[in-house]
Write a protein that holds these residues in place. Structure first.
Motif, short mmCIF file in Angstrom:
data_model
loop_
_atom_site.label_atom_id
_atom_site.label_comp_id
_atom_site.label_asym_id
_atom_site.label_seq_id
_atom_site.Cartn_x
_atom_site.Cartn_y
_atom_site.Cartn_z
N UNK C 112 0.83 -1.21 0.00
CA UNK C 112 0.00 0.00 0.00
C UNK C 112 0.86 1.26 0.00
N UNK C 114 3.61 1.35 -1.88
CA UNK C 114 4.20 1.38 -3.23
C UNK C 114 3.09 1.79 -4.19
N UNK C 115 2.76 3.07 -4.16
CA UNK C 115 1.64 3.52 -4.99
C UNK C 115 2.04 4.74 -5.80
N UNK C 117 2.37 4.92 -8.94
CA UNK C 117 1.77 4.94 -10.28
C UNK C 117 0.32 5.39 -10.22
N UNK C 118 0.03 6.44 -9.44
CA UNK C 118 -1.36 6.84 -9.34
C UNK C 118 -1.55 8.23 -9.93
N UNK C 119 -2.77 8.75 -9.84
CA UNK C 119 -3.07 10.06 -10.42
C UNK C 119 -2.30 11.18 -9.75
#
Lengths: 195, 738, 119
Positions: C112, C114-115, C117-119
Motif C-alpha cells: 500500500x 508502493x503507490x 503509479x497513481x493520479x
C-alpha cells in the motif's frame, strides 16, 4: 460407505494442505508463515502421489519445498527487520473486500463443481511407469513447451541478475582526457554565464 | 548465391543496433563488426570468383506501385563486384586497425556502430541498379560520414567540420536530385539498364535532357568527391579519427562520386553530344567533369606543399588524386579513372593508416615536431615508403600504371581538342612527388632521436595496427600490373559482358546510343570522339604497351620530383639542424643541442627549426607560400561571398518583410479585426456556452474518475476478480442443469 | 472418497481461495507472493487430478478405460504441471528480485506504500 486406506490418507493430506495454507495467509509472523507454506506444499505433494503422479510429486518437493520456500525465507530476512515497529502495524489491506471476493470465488467454484457429474476413477493405474512415459513425451509430443520453458528459465535468470546488481561507473583513460574533459569542466562553476 | 547478395549491404548495418544496444566492454564491438564485415568480404570474394565470366545479374521489386511504378533493386555486374571488393577489403582492414587506434576510448562501441552503418550504406550504394536506391544510400553515406567526422563531438573543431561536410555535400546533392528528377521525367524509370536501352542518338531533346541530368549528377558527385569548388569540407574532415579518414575520406566515400560518374558514364557520353552555351561559353557534361577535375588536381597539389599537419597533406593529396580520376573520366578514359580509384584506395588507405600509426606513436599531428621516425617505427616506415612510392608514381608501383592510363587518355583527347590536360597532369605528377618527399623527410628523415620536439615519447604501434598496413602494402606494390596496357585485365574485366569498347584489335563498335551521324554533328564533345576513334600509333609503344610520350614525361616528372625534393629538403633539414645546434650552444640550451628543438605550438623559434615554418626558401616567395598555406583563400572567399551574402540577402528579406509584407498583412488584419468583433459576440455567448459546458462535464468526470487509479495493485486485483466473478455468475445461471 | 474427482477439486478450490485471500489482503509483498504460490499450487492440483480422472487418451476412452488395448496414453496434465512449476520458479525468482530492488530504493515492501503509479 467404506473407508479405504487411500481415503484415510486423502483426508489427512487434505488437512495437511489446507490448514497450514489458512495459517499462511493469516499469521503475522512471516517466518512462521513461510515455514507453514512449506508444510502446505508437502501436503500437495502427497495428493499428487495419490493421483499416481510420482514425478510431479518429487518435483513439487524439490522445487517448491526445497527452493521456493527457502527463497522466500531469504527475501523475508533481507527485507524485514524484526524489530522494525512497522512490522507491528496492520497486516492487512482491504480485509473486507478480500474476504468477500475470496468467499465468492470459493462458492462459485463449488457450485460449478457440484453442477457437473464427474466420472469415477478407474481401478488400474492407466500408466504403470508415469515418470518414464512423461520423460519420453516431454521430449517428443511436448517438446515445444518444454523448450519454451527452458528459455523462460534462462530469461528469468538473466532478469533476476540484472535487477539485483549495481551499475558500475565508466572510467576514461588518461590519454583521452583532452577530448573528454569538457564534461568535468561543465560541472565546475565557471562564472554563471548561463545563469 | 547471387539472388541473396543484397545481404552484403545489410549485414554490416546490423552492427549499428547491436553495438549501440549497450556499452559493451572493449574488444567485443570490434569483434562484432569484424565478424559482419568478414562475412561480407568473403561473400564478395565468392561473387568475384563465380561471376568472372558471367552476365550481369539483377533483380528488382516494385517499391511504389502506380501508373508508372517506381522500382528499386540490386545488380551484380563486374563494376559492382569490383567496388564490393574494394569497399569490404578496406573496411575490414580499417576495422582491424581501429582496435588498436581507438583502444581505451569510452565510446568504442559507438565508433564500431557507425563504421558498420557507413560500410552498409557504401555497399548499398554500389550494389544498387538504379539512381533512386543509389541516392538513398548516397545520403546514408553522408549521414554516417557526418556522424564519424563528429565522433569526438566534444571537440568544437570536430563539430564544425562535421557540420561543414554535411552542409556542403547536401548542397551538392541538390544538383543530383535535380538530375535524377530530369531522368525520371524523361524516361519514367531510374534503372540504369532501362535508361541505357531507351537512349536514342537521333532525339535532340533527349540528348539535351541527358546532358542536363549528367551535369546535375556530376554536381552531386563533385560534392562527395571533393572537386573544386566543393572540396572545402574534405581537409576539415580530418578532425575525425584517423581510421575514419582512411576509410571514408580516402578510400571509399570520396570515391563514390567517381563511381557514380563511372557508372553513369553512358549517360555522360550520350549527353555530351550536346553543347550548352552559357554566357558564350560552351559546356558539355564531360567537358565540365574534366575541367573541374584538372583544376582540382593542380590546386590541391599546390596547397599540399604548404601544409604542416601530416593528415592535411594527405587530405589535399586525396583531393588532388580525385581530380586525376575525374579528369580521366572527363577525357573519356573512364576505365582508367576507375582503375585509379582502385589503386588509390589501396595506397591512400595505406598512407592514412600509416599516418594514424605515426600519430598514435608520437601523440602529435604536426610534422614540424617529428623527425627520425625511420628508426623508432620501422614497420610503419617501410609500409609508408611503399605507399609513398605508389602515390608518387614510381615505375612499376600501383600508382604508376593507373596515373599513366589517365594521362594516356588525356593524350588521346589532345588530338581532338585541348592538349593542355596532359601537361597539367604531368606537372601535377611532379608536384605530387615533391610534396610527398617533403613529408617523408619531415616525418621520417634525420637521425634516430631526431624528433624536433624532444618531449615526444615515440613507440611502434601494436600488431593490430601494422598488420593492416602490411596487408595494404602488397596491393600498393603489385595491383597496378592488372592494368598493364598490353595485357589490360582490368579493362577487359570491366567491359567483358558489355559492349566491347576499344578492346583488343577489333574495330571499335559504337554502342547503340551513339551513331556515326550523331558524332558528326557540331557541338559534340572531343572526348566522345576520342573514345571511339580508331586505334593509332601501333608499333611505337614501349614494353608493356606504354605510350612513349606519356610514360616518359610522367615518369620523368615523378622521378624529378623525388630527386629534387630529396636534395632540397634533406639539405634544408641538415642546415636547420646545424643552425639549431649553433643557436642552442650560443644560448646554452643543452637539451636542445642535438634535437633541433621546436617548442610546442607557435612558440617563437629560437633555432633553425623555424625553417619549417616557411619550407620553400629560395623556391617561392613568402606571399605565394602564404597563399598556398591558406588554401588559396577559398574558405575565406566562401565566408565573404556565400555566407556573408546569405546574411545580406536575409537582412534585405527581413527589411522587406517588416516594411512591405507586414503592412499588407496588417491592413488585411485590420479588416479581419472588424469582422472578428461581430463574430466575437456570437462566439462568446453561444458557441462558448456549449463548448464550456461540454468541457466542464469532461473536467468534472475526469476529476472524479481519476480517483479510481489509486496506484495500489491490490485494489486493481479486487476489481479484476469482481469482474471475473460477474462473468462466471452469468455463465453459471445461464447453463441449464443436467 | 479418494476415488472421485470432486473432492480433489473442492480442495483445490479451497487452496485457491485461501491464496487469493492472501494475495488480495496482505500488506507485505512477500506475503502476497506466498498467496500467489498457493494459487499456482491449486491450479497444478487441478491439472493432475483431471489427468487422472478424465485422461489419458481423452475422447478415445470410455469411463477412463481405453477402447482398445494399444494406445499411447498422453500425460498432458503432467506436462502442463511441469511447465507450471517451471513458471512458478521463474516467477518467484523474478518477483523476489523486484521486491529486493524496490526495497533498496524505497526501504519498504508494503504494497500500500508502493503507490507511485497513481493520479
Amino acid at each position: 460407505m467404506t473407508f479405504t486406506s487411500h481415503d484415510i490418507a486423502f483426508v489427512g493430506l487434505a488437512l495437511l494442505t489446507l490448514a497450514p495454507a489458512a495459517l499462511v495467509v493469516t499469521l503475522r509472523n512471516l517466518i512462521h508463515a513461510a515455514l507453514l507454506l512449506g508444510c502446505s506444499f508437502v501436503g500437495v505433494a502427497g495428493l499428487y502421489l495419490l493421483l499416481n503422479a510420482e514425478f510431479i510429486a518429487a518435483a513439487q518437493v524439490l522445487v517448491y519445498v526445497g527452493a521456493i520456500t527457502v527463497l522466500i525465507l531469504f527475501a523475508i530476512m533481507l527485507t524485514q527487520k524484526l524489530a522494525d515497529n512497522r512490522f507491528a502495524g496492520a497486516a492487512y489491506n482491504q480485509l473486507g473486500w478480500g474476504l468477500f471476493v475470496a468467499a465468492m470465488v470459493f462458492l462459485s467454484l463449488g457450485k460449478l463443481i457440484a453442477s457437473q457429474t464427474w466420472p469415477a476413477m478407474y481401478d488400474a493405474a492407466p500408466v504403470a511407469d508415469t515418470t518414464r512415459v512423461l520423460g519420453v513425451q516431454l521430449l517428443t509430443t511436448y517438446i515445444v513447451p518444454f523448450e519454451v520453458s527452458s528459455v523462460l528459465l534462462l530469461v528469468a535468470l538473466v532478469a533476476a541478475i540484472v535487477l539485483a546488481r549495481d551499475e558500475e561507473p565508466v572510467s576514461v583513460p588518461a590519454h583521452l582526457n583532452e577530448i573528454y574533459d569538457d564534461e568535468s569542466a561543465d560541472q565546475t562553476p565557471t562564472g554563471g554565464a548561463n545563469a | 548465391m547471387l539472388e541473396y547478395s543484397y545481404w552484403i549491404a545489410i549485414l554490416p548495418a546490423l552492427a549499428l543496433p547491436i553495438n549501440l544496444g549497450r556499452k559493451w566492454k572493449e574488444p567485443l564491438p570490434a569483434l562484432i563488426g569484424l565478424l559482419l564485415i568478414g562475412i561480407a568480404w568473403a561473400w564478395s570474394v565468392a561473387i568475384f570468383a563465380t561471376t568472372l565470366h558471367a552476365a550481369p545479374y539483377s533483380a528488382s521489386a516494385v517499391w511504389a506501385p502506380a501508373a508508372i511504378p517506381l522500382k528499386i533493386g540490386f545488380q551484380i555486374d563486374h563494376l559492382t563486384t569490383l567496388m564490393l571488393l574494394v569497399v569490404t577489403t578496406v573496411s575490414l582492414l580499417v576495422q582491424l586497425y581501429s582496435i588498436g587506434y581507438m583502444h581505451g576510448d569510452p565510446e568504442f562501441n559507438r565508433f564500431y556502430a557507425f563504421l558498420g552503418l557507413f560500410t552498409a550504406a557504401m555497399l548499398g550504394l554500389v550494389i544498387s541498379d538504379n539512381w533512386m536506391l543509389l541516392m538513398i544510400a548516397w545520403e546514408l553515406v553522408g549521414v554516417s560520414s557526418y556522424l564519424l567526422i563528429g565522433f569526438w563531438y566534444r571537440k568544437p573543431s570536430a563539430m564544425r567540420a562535421a557540420k561543414k561536410a554535411f552542409v556542403v555535400t547536401r548542397l551538392a546533392d541538390l544538383g543530383m536530385l535535380v538530375g535524377v528528377l530530369i531522368l525520371w521525367n524523361t524516361f519514367h524509370t531510374l534503372n540504369f539498364a532501362e535508361v541505357r536501352a531507351q537512349l536514342d542518338p537521333a532525339n535532340a531533346a533527349m540528348i539535351a535532357a541527358c546532358g542536363a541530368a549528367a551535369i546535375g549528377l556530376f554536381i552531386g558527385a563533385a560534392g562527395k568527391s571533393a572537386q573544386f569548388p566543393l572540396h572545402v569540407w574534405l581537409p576539415d574532415a580530418m578532425e575525425g579519427p584517423t581510421p575514419v579518414s582512411a576509410l571514408i575520406h580516402a578510400a571509399t566515400m570520396v570515391a563514390a562520386g567517381v563511381y557514380l560518374v563511372g557508372r553513369s558514364f553512358f549517360l555522360f557520353e550520350y549527353g555530351s553530344l550536346h553543347t550548352f552555351h552559357v554566357l558564350g561559353i560552351g559546356i558539355t557534361a564531360l567537358g565540365l567533369v574534366r575541367f573541374l577535375g584538372v583544376i582540382t588536381l593542380f590546386m590541391a597539389a599546390t596547397i599540399a606543399m604548404a601544409q604542416n599537419d601530416i593528415k592535411k597533406v594527405l587530405a589535399y593529396s586525396t583531393v588532388s588524386q580525385l581530380g586525376y580520376m575525374m579528369m580521366g573520366i572527363g577525357v573519356g578514359a573512364w576505365v582508367a579513372g576507375l582503375f585509379h580509384l582502385m589503386t588509390h584506395a589501396c595506397f591512400k588507405a595505406l598512407l592514412f593508416l600509416g599516418s594514424g600509426s605515426v600519430i598514435h606513436g608520437t601523440g602529435t599531428q604536426d610534422m614540424r615536431e617529428m623527425g627520425g621516425l625511420r628508426k623508432t617505427m620501422p614497420k610503419t616506415w617501410i609500409t609508408y615508403v611503399i605507399g609513398y612510392l605508389a602515390l608518387a608514381g614510381f615505375p612499376l608501383f600501383a600508382g604508376f600504371w593507373s596515373k599513366d592510363a589517365i594521362l594516356d587518355g588525356a593524350h588521346v583527347i589532345g588530338k581532338f581538342g585541348p592538349a593542355w590536360y596532359l601537361w597539367v597532369g604531368v606537372g601535377s605528377a611532379f608536384l605530387t612527388a615533391f610534396y610527398m618527399t617533403r613529408q617523408m623527410v619531415m616525418v621520417f628523415g634525420g637521425p634516430k632521436d631526431g624528433a624536433r620536439n624532444p618531449s615526444l615519447h615515440v613507440h611502434e604501434s601494436p600488431w593490430t595496427m601494422w598488420l593492416p598496413l602490411a596487408a595494404l602494402a602488397v596491393p600498393s606494390l603489385l595491383i597496378g600490373f592488372v592494368g598493364m596496357p598490353s595485357h589490360n585485365l582490368f579493362r577487359d574485366y570491366l567491359s567483358e559482358p558489355a559492349a566491347q569498347v576499344r578492346a583488343g584489335s577489333e574495330p571499335a563498335a559504337l554502342p547503340a546510343y551513339l551513331s556515326e551521324e550523331a558524332l558528326q554533328q557540331p557541338g559534340v564533345d572531343p572526348a566522345v570522339k576520342a573514345i571511339h576513334a580508331e586505334e593509332a600509333e601501333a608499333g611505337t609503344l614501349l614494353p608493356g604497351g606504354l605510350n612513349p610520350t606519356v610514360t616518359t614525361s610522367a615518369t620523368a616528372a615523378g622521378l624529378l620530383g623525388l630527386l629534387l625534393g630529396w636534395f632540397y629538403f634533406e639539405a634544408a633539414r641538415k642546415r636547420s639542424a646545424v643552425m639549431a645546434k649553433d643557436t642552442a650552444q650560443r644560448l646554452g640550451l643543452a637539451h636542445a643541442a642535438h634535437a633541433g628543438a621546436h617548442g610546442h605550438g607557435d612558440a617563437p623559434a629560437v633555432d633553425g627549426a623555424g625553417f619549417w615554418n616557411e619550407p620553400l626558401p629560395g623556391l617561392i616567395s613568402r606571399p605565394v607560400f602564404r597563399f598556398l598555406e591558406d588554401k588559396w583563400y577559398i574558405d575565406e572567399f566562401y565566408m565573404a561571398t556565400l555566407v556573408k551574402g546569405t546574411f545580406i540577402v536575409s537582412a534585405i528579406c527581413a527589411w522587406f518583410d517588416r516594411n512591405v509584407i507586414d503592412r499588407i498583412v496588417n491592413g488585411v488584419g485590420g479588416l479581419g479585426l472588424v469582422l472578428a468583433q461581430v463574430g466575437r459576440g456570437l462566439d462568446r455567448y453561444v458557441v462558448d456556452g456549449i463548448v464550456n459546458g461540454l468541457g466542464a462535464v469532461a473536467d468534472r468526470s475526469g476529476r472524479w474518475l481519476r480517483q479510481l487509479q489509486t496506484g495500489r495493485v491490490q485494489n486493481y486485483a479486487v476489481v479484476l476478480y469482481l469482474g471475473a466473478l460477474l462473468l462466471v455468475m452469468a455463465g453459471l445461471y445461464k447453463i441449464p442443469h443436467h | 472418497m479418494s476415488g472421485h474427482l470432486a473432492p480433489y477439486l473442492i480442495i483445490s478450490a479451497g487452496l485457491f481461495s485461501l491464496g487469493l485471500f492472501g494475495a488480495l489482503t496482505r500488506r507485505n509483498a512477500v506475503a502476497v507472493l506466498m498467496g500467489i504460490e498457493l494459487m499456482l499450487n491449486a491450479a497444478n492440483l487441478n491439472l493432475i487430478a483431471f489427468n487422472r480422472f478424465l485422461g489419458p487418451g481423452g475422447a478415445s476412452t470410455v469411463n477412463g478405460m481405453p477402447v482398445d488395448g494399444s494406445f499411447t496414453p498422453l500425460l498432458a496434465g503432467h506436462a502442463f504441471a511441469v511447465v507450471v512449476i517451471t513458471i512458478a520458479a521463474a516467477e518467484a525468482a523474478v518477483g523476489l528480485a523486484i521486491i529486493l530492488t524496490i526495497y533498496k530504493n524505497a526501504r519498504t515492501i508494503n504494497v500500500d506504500e508502493i503507490n507511485w503509479m497513481r493520479w
